[in-house]
Write a protein that holds these residues in place. Sequence first.
Motif, mmCIF file in Angstrom:
data_model
loop_
_atom_site.group_PDB
_atom_site.id
_atom_site.type_symbol
_atom_site.label_atom_id
_atom_site.label_comp_id
_atom_site.label_asym_id
_atom_site.label_seq_id
_atom_site.Cartn_x
_atom_site.Cartn_y
_atom_site.Cartn_z
ATOM 1 N N SER A 10 0.842 -1.201 0.000
ATOM 2 C CA SER A 10 0.000 0.000 0.000
ATOM 3 C C SER A 10 0.877 1.251 0.000
ATOM 4 O O SER A 10 0.513 2.278 -0.564
ATOM 5 N N SER A 33 1.646 5.875 -1.705
ATOM 6 C CA SER A 33 1.483 6.795 -0.574
ATOM 7 C C SER A 33 1.978 8.204 -0.819
ATOM 8 O O SER A 33 1.691 9.094 -0.037
ATOM 9 N N THR A 60 -9.706 6.981 -5.176
ATOM 10 C CA THR A 60 -10.179 5.713 -4.604
ATOM 11 C C THR A 60 -10.672 5.926 -3.183
ATOM 12 O O THR A 60 -10.744 4.996 -2.400
ATOM 13 N N ILE A 61 -10.986 7.161 -2.854
ATOM 14 C CA ILE A 61 -11.279 7.510 -1.449
ATOM 15 C C ILE A 61 -12.433 6.689 -0.865
ATOM 16 O O ILE A 61 -13.395 6.358 -1.548
ATOM 17 N N THR A 62 -12.290 6.367 0.394
ATOM 18 C CA THR A 62 -13.360 5.750 1.157
ATOM 19 C C THR A 62 -13.493 6.496 2.480
ATOM 20 O O THR A 62 -12.477 6.822 3.091
ATOM 21 N N ASP A 66 -13.974 -1.606 -5.138
ATOM 22 C CA ASP A 66 -14.749 -1.179 -3.981
ATOM 23 C C ASP A 66 -15.660 -0.019 -4.384
ATOM 24 O O ASP A 66 -15.215 1.116 -4.452
ATOM 25 N N PHE A 111 -14.294 3.756 -8.444
ATOM 26 C CA PHE A 111 -13.020 4.469 -8.559
ATOM 27 C C PHE A 111 -13.158 5.417 -9.748
ATOM 28 O O PHE A 111 -13.807 5.076 -10.747
ATOM 29 N N ARG A 145 -2.015 14.062 -0.940
ATOM 30 C CA ARG A 145 -1.497 12.873 -0.266
ATOM 31 C C ARG A 145 -0.084 13.145 0.286
ATOM 32 O O ARG A 145 0.776 13.617 -0.433
ATOM 33 N N GLU A 160 2.347 4.888 4.103
ATOM 34 C CA GLU A 160 1.161 5.726 4.167
ATOM 35 C C GLU A 160 0.581 5.690 5.565
ATOM 36 O O GLU A 160 0.304 4.629 6.095
ATOM 37 N N PRO A 193 -4.274 5.610 4.382
ATOM 38 C CA PRO A 193 -4.557 5.064 3.057
ATOM 39 C C PRO A 193 -5.916 5.460 2.494
ATOM 40 O O PRO A 193 -6.842 5.756 3.259
ATOM 41 N N ARG A 194 -6.031 5.499 1.210
ATOM 42 C CA ARG A 194 -7.275 5.802 0.461
ATOM 43 C C ARG A 194 -7.944 7.099 0.931
ATOM 44 O O ARG A 194 -9.135 7.154 1.191
ATOM 45 N N CYS A 222 -7.595 9.892 -0.957
ATOM 46 C CA CYS A 222 -7.945 10.692 -2.133
ATOM 47 C C CYS A 222 -8.070 9.787 -3.357
ATOM 48 O O CYS A 222 -8.015 8.569 -3.218
#
Length: 333
Positions: free
Chosen positions: A7, A11, A56-58, A136, A139, A219, A327, A330-331, A333
Motif C-alpha cells: 500500500s 502513498s 479511490t477515497i473511502t 470497492d 473508482f 497525499r 502511508e 490510506p485511500r 484521495c
Amino acid sequence: MTRKILSGHGSGGKLMNDMIETLIKGTLGPDSIQLDDSALLTIGAETIAFTTDTFTITPLFFPGGDIGSLAVNGTVNDLAVMGAEPMYLSCGVIIEEGLDMEVFEKILKSMKAAADRAGVKIVTGDTKVVQKGNADKIFINTSGVGRITGRVQRAPVREGDKILISGCIGDHGIAVMAERNSLTFTKGLQSDCMALNSMIAHVTEAYPGSIRFMRDPTRGGVASVLNEIVKGQPFSAKLYENDCPLREEVKGVCEILGIDPLYAANEGKVVMIVSAEDAEGIRDRMRETPEGKDAAIIGEITGEYPGKAYMETPVGGERILPLLLDEQLPRIC
Ligand code: MG
C-alpha cells in the motif's frame, strides 16, 4: 523473493518515489514521465499542461465533499499550480457491480457542480463495470488539460525565499479520518475540497514573476511537498510551528489518532515558495479571496540542513520532518 506492490507504493512517500524512479521511469524511458503536477507539452505554437489522477477515497461521501467533487478539484488544482488555466477534463469510472444507481447519479451531479464552479468542462469519459468484489464501489480517474497563457510558475528556489500556505493545514485528511473513526465530537470539521484556480490566478495577475514553485499538498501533506522541493538541493525548508494555521478540531483529532497534521492530505490548499520581498503582498492577495482567507507565511528556505525539511519549535528546538516510507492514511484521495 517475489516482489509485491505494497500500500505504501501509492502513498506519495519514499516507496512510491523509488518505484517511479526505478521501475516506471526505468521501463517507460527517462524522458517519459514529467515528475511535476502536470506535464508541459508543446503543440504547434501553444504550450498546454496535461495531468491525470485517480481517486479511490473511502468513504465516497464525507463532510465537505465526495469522490466526485474531489476528482474534479484535484485535477483542476494540478493544472492550476503549474500556472495553467484549466479547461477540459476527462472522467473514467470503474464501478463495482451492485452499486446503487442513485449513488452514481449523486456523484455525477457533484462532478458537474464542481466543474461549473471551476469553469471547466468534462468532455470525454469511459465507464467500466467489474464483478462484485473486484473493486470497492467506484473508482474515478480524471485527466485534465489547461492552457498556459502566462508564465509557467516554476523558477529556481533560493535561500531566503518564503514558504506560504493558502489556509489551515490537514482539513481533508483529518475530516475523512474522523468520519471513518466515527468521532462524533468533530461536528463542523470539514474537508477543504475546492478548486484553487481562481485564487491562484488572482495572485499571479498581481505577482506574475514572484512565485518560484507551488504545489497542492494532497497525499502526504505539507511535509511531503516540502521534502520534494528540497530533495537533493543545497538548501532546506524551515517551518515555524506557531505560524502554521491549524484548526482546533484538527489538532484534537490528530492527538487522539496519533497523526501529524503536517502529513495529512489537503484538497483545497496550495503551498507556495515565493521571493522574500513579495511574500507579504502575496499572502495579503490570497487573503482577498474566500479560498485564501487564512493564508499565512509559515517558513523559509534556509541553508542549515541541506535536503531536509524541518520545524522550528517556539522554544527554539528543531525537529526534522522526514519523507515517510509508508502511508499513514490510506485511500484518502
Ligand atoms: Mg498535485
